[in-house]
Design an enzyme around this catalytic site. Structure first.
Site, PDB file in Angstrom:
ATOM      1  N   GLY A   2      34.374  37.927  36.305  1.00 15.52           N
ATOM      2  CA  GLY A   2      35.227  39.021  36.736  1.00 15.52           C
ATOM      3  C   GLY A   2      35.148  40.161  35.754  1.00 15.52           C
ATOM      4  O   GLY A   2      34.462  40.098  34.729  1.00 15.52           O
ATOM      5  N   GLY A   4      37.609  42.884  33.676  1.00 14.56           N
ATOM      6  CA  GLY A   4      38.952  43.237  33.260  1.00 14.56           C
ATOM      7  C   GLY A   4      39.033  44.667  32.801  1.00 14.56           C
ATOM      8  O   GLY A   4      38.105  45.468  32.980  1.00 14.56           O
ATOM      9  N   GLY A   5      40.170  45.027  32.184  1.00 18.26           N
ATOM     10  CA  GLY A   5      40.397  46.394  31.761  1.00 18.26           C
ATOM     11  C   GLY A   5      39.420  46.866  30.706  1.00 18.26           C
ATOM     12  O   GLY A   5      39.054  48.029  30.660  1.00 18.26           O
ATOM     13  N   PHE A   6      38.965  45.944  29.823  1.00 21.18           N
ATOM     14  CA  PHE A   6      38.135  46.363  28.703  1.00 21.18           C
ATOM     15  C   PHE A   6      36.713  45.849  28.776  1.00 21.18           C
ATOM     16  O   PHE A   6      35.960  45.962  27.834  1.00 21.18           O
ATOM     17  CB  PHE A   6      38.768  45.909  27.383  1.00 21.18           C
ATOM     18  CG  PHE A   6      40.068  46.605  27.095  1.00 21.18           C
ATOM     19  CD1 PHE A   6      40.144  47.983  27.062  1.00 21.18           C
ATOM     20  CD2 PHE A   6      41.224  45.875  26.870  1.00 21.18           C
ATOM     21  CE1 PHE A   6      41.332  48.623  26.802  1.00 21.18           C
ATOM     22  CE2 PHE A   6      42.419  46.511  26.597  1.00 21.18           C
ATOM     23  CZ  PHE A   6      42.475  47.887  26.569  1.00 21.18           C
ATOM     24  N   GLY A   7      36.325  45.230  29.867  1.00 21.65           N
ATOM     25  CA  GLY A   7      34.961  44.757  29.965  1.00 21.65           C
ATOM     26  C   GLY A   7      34.822  43.620  30.955  1.00 21.65           C
ATOM     27  O   GLY A   7      35.733  43.310  31.716  1.00 21.65           O
ATOM     28  N   VAL A  27      33.869  39.560  32.000  1.00 21.27           N
ATOM     29  CA  VAL A  27      34.015  38.193  31.513  1.00 21.27           C
ATOM     30  C   VAL A  27      32.941  37.322  32.151  1.00 21.27           C
ATOM     31  O   VAL A  27      32.726  37.378  33.370  1.00 21.27           O
ATOM     32  CB  VAL A  27      35.416  37.627  31.834  1.00 21.27           C
ATOM     33  CG1 VAL A  27      35.553  36.206  31.287  1.00 21.27           C
ATOM     34  CG2 VAL A  27      36.495  38.521  31.248  1.00 21.27           C
ATOM     35  N   LYS A  70      34.404  37.273  26.878  1.00 27.08           N
ATOM     36  CA  LYS A  70      34.765  38.638  27.248  1.00 27.08           C
ATOM     37  C   LYS A  70      33.868  39.594  26.470  1.00 27.08           C
ATOM     38  O   LYS A  70      33.930  39.671  25.243  1.00 27.08           O
ATOM     39  CB  LYS A  70      36.238  38.934  26.961  1.00 27.08           C
ATOM     40  CG  LYS A  70      36.627  40.360  27.345  1.00 27.08           C
ATOM     41  CD  LYS A  70      38.110  40.541  27.556  1.00 27.08           C
ATOM     42  CE  LYS A  70      38.872  40.637  26.265  1.00 27.08           C
ATOM     43  NZ  LYS A  70      40.275  41.058  26.485  1.00 27.08           N
ATOM     44  N   ASP A 105      51.286  43.876  29.031  1.00 26.75           N
ATOM     45  CA  ASP A 105      50.400  43.991  30.189  1.00 26.75           C
ATOM     46  C   ASP A 105      50.424  42.704  31.008  1.00 26.75           C
ATOM     47  O   ASP A 105      49.374  42.202  31.430  1.00 26.75           O
ATOM     48  CB  ASP A 105      48.975  44.316  29.747  1.00 26.75           C
ATOM     49  CG  ASP A 105      48.131  44.880  30.887  1.00 26.75           C
ATOM     50  OD1 ASP A 105      48.723  45.409  31.850  1.00 26.75           O
ATOM     51  OD2 ASP A 105      46.889  44.796  30.815  1.00 26.75           O
TER      52      ASP A 105
END
Length: 665
Positions: free
Chosen positions: A354, A356-359, A361, A375, A472
């Site tokens: 998937g 995410g907000g910063f990169g 996974v 991640k 978050d």
């Protein structure tokens, strides 16, 4: 050779400077947004339509008389009366015919864009026109809302610009609201840099009282950083007021000052200035951008030259939180990049779990057969060494069965990797919001997940050696192990409090749109109750199987908490329940969880329970729960301009927008 982004930037700037020859009010009106209220249709050719036609004609005719604001009604029977007003931007009134042109165009467009609607609003850059079958005069209304930002490249000093804009606009708002002329309009221009001027404008409808105008503008100005942080300009428009800032003169400055030269002379002067200024500015930009490009390239080369021990020393040095330093001893295995590449098959798409907000996974398998989740922080991500260090230290020091375990890290060159325990069932949102998978989460499983998340938050807030605010919490950050047990993940945005600290006022608002508490999103007031609010949203989502974003991006702007409260207050709370639960639910348990969720999302943080009380309420069968108050927070209903973009990947989703580095009012 310069990068492509530089060429695009130069093109935008050149286009903007050429557009200065056609300032607002000179080259026609600019349409912004319309709102057509659902459930308010009228019968064609009926009495209401006749009254509406008369109303729009009244408004258009009064705009021809030089008025910048006018409100009136049409019709004698209250059931068929049409109420309406127009508001022209305060600086365009001296321009002959511009207000008239805008109002006339609005009167024609609104009936075409919103056919047979009893209530509608249409906004242009130069005016706003509104009508309804119910009186709204002298009332503060902030819904529906419209937000838009300047699509140009972000400024370098984002925080300073936001601070300057909000501070300046608050001062202007005070003057505008108290203006004895009753115009409820104000502008101000201040120096941002030696070569850049900040222009601000605020305006209320003139039927508002001083107090109501002040209140409306406070909310609008407070919402601007929430949508437009780092942008060269932005605006929030409510039905009762609006606020805007730009780094160029978007309003007619000369109409607000006297004496002024004649129009013909002003245009000649502007053409001469631009003819000289454009080549000069472009040369300066090209030279300056070239220097910046070379400096950034050199800095990247220097960073790539750092060895792993030096970077790890950066990572394990104390983190200053404002309440003291974090402990600096982190016992965390370091994996070399080659090992991670082999484990993930060189980050192949087939191993992608998937984004995410910063990169992204990835799933990986180490040589000994152990499964891991990696991640990989994006090179374009806004998460830097500070957030990375924050996450490493926090997860390495916090151990709980409902928190994800960090197994190691790898940092080489541009690659920044975090290695976690592998969660075979991905994240909660993977099941919860998918009609084909949601049935795997029956009520006992959902209740177990709710309890696990609550215990994990309680540990963060009260039971760990560090007092941690996650900031978050959302379904995407709840991972599920092989037994579907929940584990809170992603601590890159977490904030550490002192032992006796209860709240903080932060200039750095981070989190996800739709989950942030109102006092945090609007005022930067952070506390454990901020996480409690997010937990309440998540709890209601788990019960209903619906995203909160599905509601606040709908046309009527209803939120999941208000939808749930309306059902619960009518003793119809069971109707909120996800149909996929079938017959697995226990009615009393579902209703109790809905009530707990509503208690957690109350507007006033002092009304929300602590997580220790939440855990107690969830586990008790005899405890009498307090009655919740209705959730009324309206900033979630701001309409986001879908054409906007960001250089940071965490802005990639409209439906679940992650906000990073947003300065509150």
């Amino acid at each position: 050779m310069f990068p492509f982004n530089l060429i695009v930037t130069l093109g935008l700037i050149l286009s903007f400077m050429l557009n200065l020859l056609n300032l607002p009010g000179v080259a026609g009106i600019v349409w912004l947004y319309r709102y057509c209220k659902n459930g308010t249709s009228f019968t064609p050719s009926g009495i209401y339509q006749q009254n509406l036609n008369s109303l729009l004609a009244f408004l258009s005719s009064n705009a021809t008389q030089g008025k910048d604001f006018y409100y009136t009604t049409a019709g004698e029977d209250p059931s068929d009366t049409a109420y309406g007003l127009f508001l022209c931007r305060g600086d365009i009134v001296p321009l002959k015919g511009v207000c008239q042109e805008c109002v006339s165009a609005a009167a024609k467009a609104i009936v075409q864009d919103c056919p047979k609607k009893k209530a509608s609003i249409i906004w242009y850059d130069e005016c706003m026109l509104r009508y309804s079958n119910e009186s709204f005069f002298s009332q503060v209304e902030e819904d529906p809302s419209y937000a838009k930002w300047n699509p140009g490249p972000p400024v370098n000093e984002s925080e300073r610009l936001t601070e300057l804009a909000t501070t300046t606009m608050r001062d202007v708002a005070t003057r505008a609201a108290n203006d004895r002329s009753g115009k409820r309009f104000g502008t101000e221009q201040v120096n941002f840099t030696s070569s850049q001027t900040l222009y601000t404008l605020v305006q209320c409808t003139q039927d508002l009282s001083v107090a109501d105008c002040s209140k409306c503008l406070r909310e609008a100005i407070g919402a601007l950083p929430y949508c437009c942080y780092g942008r060269r300009g932005g605006r929030i428009i409510f039905p009762s007021c609006n606020a805007r800032y730009e780094l160029y003169p978007f309003y007619r400055v000369e109409n607000l000052q006297s004496p002024t030269p004649k129009t013909g002379n002003k245009r000649k002067i502007r053409i001469i200035l631009l003819a000289v200024g454009i080549p000069t500015v472009l040369i300066a930009i090209i030279v300056g951008s070239g220097l910046v490009y070379l400096l950034r390239k050199r800095r990247k080369e220097q960073e790539k030259g750092k060895d792993l021990p030096e970077l790890l020393q950066d990572l394990t040095s104390p983190v200053t939180t404002g309440e003291g330093n974090l402990p600096n001893s982190v016992e965390l295995p370091v994996l070399d990049l080659t090992t991670v590449r082999e484990a993930t098959d060189n980050f192949s798409d087939s191993n992608k779990l998937g984004r995410g907000g910063f990169g992204t996974v990835y799933k990986g398998v180490l040589s000994e057969g152990k499964e891991i989740a990696v991640k990989r922080l994006s090179k374009k991500s806004c998460q830097g060494l500070v957030e990375l260090k924050n996450e490493i230290i926090l997860i390495a020091k916090l151990q709980h069965r409902n928190l994800v375990r960090l197994l190691g890290c790898s940092i080489e060159g541009d690659e920044k990797l975090l290695i976690y325990e592998f969660m075979p069932n991905k994240s909660l949102d993977f099941f919860l919001f998918d009609s084909s998978k949601g049935g795997q989460l029956d009520w006992p499983r959902r209740l177990s997940i709710i309890n696990g998340i609550a215990r994990g938050l309680l540990y963060l807030h009260e039971d760990s050696r560090l007092k941690v605010i996650h900031r978050d919490l959302k379904a995407a950050n709840i991972l599920l192990d092989h037994e579907m047990n929940p584990k809170i993940s992603d601590f890159g945005m977490a904030r550490i409090f002192g032992v006796n600290q209860t709240e903080a006022n932060t200039k750095r608002v981070v989190g996800t749109y739709g989950y942030m508490a109102p006092e945090y999103a609007m005022q930067g007031m952070l506390s454990i109750k901020s996480d409690v609010f997010s937990f309440g949203i998540l709890l209601l989502e788990i019960i209903s199987g619906k995203r909160n974003s599905r509601f606040y991006f709908s046309e009527d702007g209803e939120t999941l908490p208000t939808f749930a409260w309306n059902l619960w207050s009518k003793n119809q709370g069971i109707e909120l329940m996800d149909p996929l639960l079938g017959n697995s639910f226990v009615g009393d348990e579902v209703l109790k969880c809905i009530q707990i969720g509503l208690l957690c999302v109350q507007d006033d943080p002092s009304d929300r329970p602590t997580m220790s009380l939440v855990v107690l309420m969830l586990g008790s069968e005899t405890m009498t729960l307090p009655q919740p108050k209705k959730h009324t927070f309206s900033v979630q209903r701001v309409v986001v301009n879908k054409e906007s973009s960001s250089n940071c990947e965490e802005f990639s989703s409209i439906n679940e927008m992650t906000i990073s580095d947003v300065l509150p009012r």
